[in-house]
Design a protein around this motif. Sequence first.
Motif, short mmCIF file in Angstrom:
data_model
loop_
_atom_site.label_atom_id
_atom_site.label_comp_id
_atom_site.label_asym_id
_atom_site.label_seq_id
_atom_site.Cartn_x
_atom_site.Cartn_y
_atom_site.Cartn_z
N ASN A 1 0.76 -1.40 0.07
CA ASN A 1 0.21 0.23 0.25
C ASN A 1 0.62 1.19 0.29
O ASN A 1 0.16 2.22 0.31
N ILE A 2 2.02 1.17 -0.29
CA ILE A 2 2.95 2.12 -0.64
C ILE A 2 2.50 3.16 -0.82
O ILE A 2 2.28 3.12 -2.06
N GLY A 3 2.31 4.43 0.05
CA GLY A 3 1.87 5.73 -0.81
C GLY A 3 0.90 6.08 -0.64
O GLY A 3 0.06 6.85 -1.10
N VAL A 4 -0.37 5.13 -0.48
CA VAL A 4 -1.60 5.49 -0.29
C VAL A 4 -1.97 5.43 1.32
O VAL A 4 -2.93 6.55 0.75
N VAL A 5 -2.17 4.43 2.15
CA VAL A 5 -2.03 4.54 3.21
C VAL A 5 -0.96 5.47 4.45
O VAL A 5 0.82 4.45 3.78
N PRO A 6 -1.06 5.75 5.34
CA PRO A 6 0.17 6.15 5.88
C PRO A 6 1.15 4.87 6.28
O PRO A 6 0.40 3.59 6.56
N PRO A 7 2.29 4.74 6.82
CA PRO A 7 2.78 3.83 7.50
C PRO A 7 2.08 3.91 9.08
O PRO A 7 1.75 4.84 9.64
N PRO A 8 2.27 2.16 9.52
CA PRO A 8 1.50 2.23 11.04
C PRO A 8 2.24 2.66 12.03
O PRO A 8 3.36 3.62 12.15
N HIS A 9 1.74 3.52 13.34
CA HIS A 9 2.27 4.55 14.04
C HIS A 9 3.33 3.20 14.69
O HIS A 9 3.72 1.73 14.23
N LEU A 10 4.17 4.24 15.15
CA LEU A 10 5.45 3.29 15.72
C LEU A 10 5.99 2.74 16.87
O LEU A 10 5.07 2.94 18.04
N ARG B 1 23.89 4.07 17.10
CA ARG B 1 22.78 3.33 17.06
C ARG B 1 21.52 3.15 18.05
O ARG B 1 20.93 2.10 18.54
N ALA B 2 20.73 3.56 17.61
CA ALA B 2 19.30 3.68 17.11
C ALA B 2 18.98 2.96 17.04
O ALA B 2 19.04 2.67 15.80
N LYS B 3 17.52 2.51 16.57
CA LYS B 3 17.15 2.02 16.82
C LYS B 3 15.99 2.88 15.31
O LYS B 3 14.78 3.54 15.57
N TYR B 4 15.56 2.44 13.83
CA TYR B 4 15.36 3.33 13.41
C TYR B 4 14.58 3.00 12.05
O TYR B 4 15.72 1.67 11.31
N GLU B 5 13.43 2.57 11.41
CA GLU B 5 13.35 2.60 9.46
C GLU B 5 13.14 3.33 9.20
O GLU B 5 13.66 5.05 9.34
N ILE C 1 9.13 10.17 15.24
CA ILE C 1 9.23 9.76 17.34
C ILE C 1 8.30 9.02 17.75
O ILE C 1 7.32 9.73 17.89
N PRO C 2 8.07 7.78 18.47
CA PRO C 2 7.43 7.88 19.08
C PRO C 2 7.17 8.22 20.30
O PRO C 2 8.45 7.88 21.13
N ASP D 1 2.77 9.58 17.97
CA ASP D 1 4.08 9.49 17.00
C ASP D 1 4.07 11.10 16.82
O ASP D 1 2.94 11.78 16.16
N LYS D 2 5.33 12.51 17.69
CA LYS D 2 5.14 12.86 16.82
C LYS D 2 6.66 13.24 16.07
O LYS D 2 7.05 12.33 15.32
N PHE D 3 6.61 14.78 14.65
CA PHE D 3 6.87 14.69 13.94
C PHE D 3 8.38 16.04 14.03
O PHE D 3 8.60 16.77 14.51
#
Lengths: 241, 241
Positions: free
Chosen positions: B8-17, B43-47, B74-75, B80-82
């Motif tokens: 669904n990339i681009g159609v719906v936002p990705p899930p909450h973190l 060494r942060a966990k990120y996608e 950021i969860p 989530d915040k931006f």
Amino acid sequence: MTYYQTKNIGVVPPPHLSDKLRLYHVNMNPYGHRVLLILEAKRAKYEIYKLDPLKLPEWFKEKNPRLKIPVLEIPTEQGDKFLFESVVICDYLDEMYTRNPLHSTDPYVKAQDRLLIERFNELIKGSLECFDTNFAFGSEQIIQTLDIFEKELASRGTNYFGGNRPGMLDYMIWPWIERLLLLRCVNAKKFDSKRSLFPNFADWSDQMQLDDIVKKHAHSPMEYFDYYKNARAHCMAQDWL
Amino acid sequence: MTYYQTKNIGVVPPPHLSDKLRLYHVNMNPYGHRVLLILEAKRAKYEIYKLDPLKLPEWFKEKNPRLKIPVLEIPTEQGDKFLFESVVICDYLDEMYTRNPLHSTDPYVKAQDRLLIERFNELIKGSLECFDTNFAFGSEQIIQTLDIFEKELASRGTNYFGGNRPGMLDYMIWPWIERLLLLRCVNAKKFDSKRSLFPNFADWSDQMQLDDIVKKHAHSPMEYFDYYKNARAHCMAQDWL
């Protein structure tokens, strides 16, 4: 705070610093005003070296070839050092003097405040546009920026951006808001109607004017009005109101 | 690091973190590259959520009406915040993750580094001028900025701006320096003669390329060359060399 005075002013640089800071400042300059507020908030020991922007001394130009203003001179063991850019100087002071911390201890809030300080540059640009008589564009930028800050204050639900007392963001934007009040000198009725569009921000502005730190370096709306009228603000104010 | 993939990339936002950060990134974008380096250094966990700048999803535009890139999501307990602006994001990460501090603990050095990061914008502008084929002006800006950094490194007397290991300033400027190396693909002899004007900076660049964090997100000069050639860099590189 002491003002530096010498009969040789402008010919030779001031003496090396020993125990205090020195701010090179142009009178009525809003960026220098920022630094003055933070120096007071931190109760730093400092003196002011007043510069005439039209007659910058040669030694000042040599030390500061990009002619940045304000400049903070800092005594260190390796001799006096210089810092530029009001926001960088103020963040330095906040880190250097632990008394009365001005930035949030929450890194996310601090980051948001830094973004808002950057965003506020659009109000500064808008004021300059008005000053350059490009009024329609400038006033729109001012109104849009005030709207962002109005909403931000409402969403924070506090008297100040910094919470229950002014913080870094409050002081970083204050110099331009203090100057905007000059518009009331021109047309009080129109000013008050614009003001009513931003109720939270208007309350914030009233409270900021009562802050002891703000009062130390405040000028009245009439003083600003006269100052800018002598430059080019007269037409700006007439367009605005 | 994981890449976010969905049909669904681009159609719906990705899930909450839940437990990691998410970087909205445009491939090969140097500002996003800055954040990638700091995420690795911490060494942060990120996608990574890869964006196509020509096909920005609607939900992204709604969340980010000024279309800023990169964005860090950021969860938090309040959802989530931006965060925006690469420098603000990177400073946030440095404060949030105490491991491997990247800014100097000396507020004066930290302030100087912030000024140098700002100063580096002139090299960025110069690169864009070259890209816009205003070559004479652009290359002069690049050379002048490199000269400032060459002298700064010499005066610090250390391998890196951060001392004996890369710090915030090193990583903030690296993405553009890594890209400048593409010029060697065009004319190695001329590149090497320019390079010899900045011996400290050239050594620094050699060492940065061997840094494990840098290596994780590095592209070869030839990859950049091909990438920019496909845009408009071909004429820039020919003018430059």
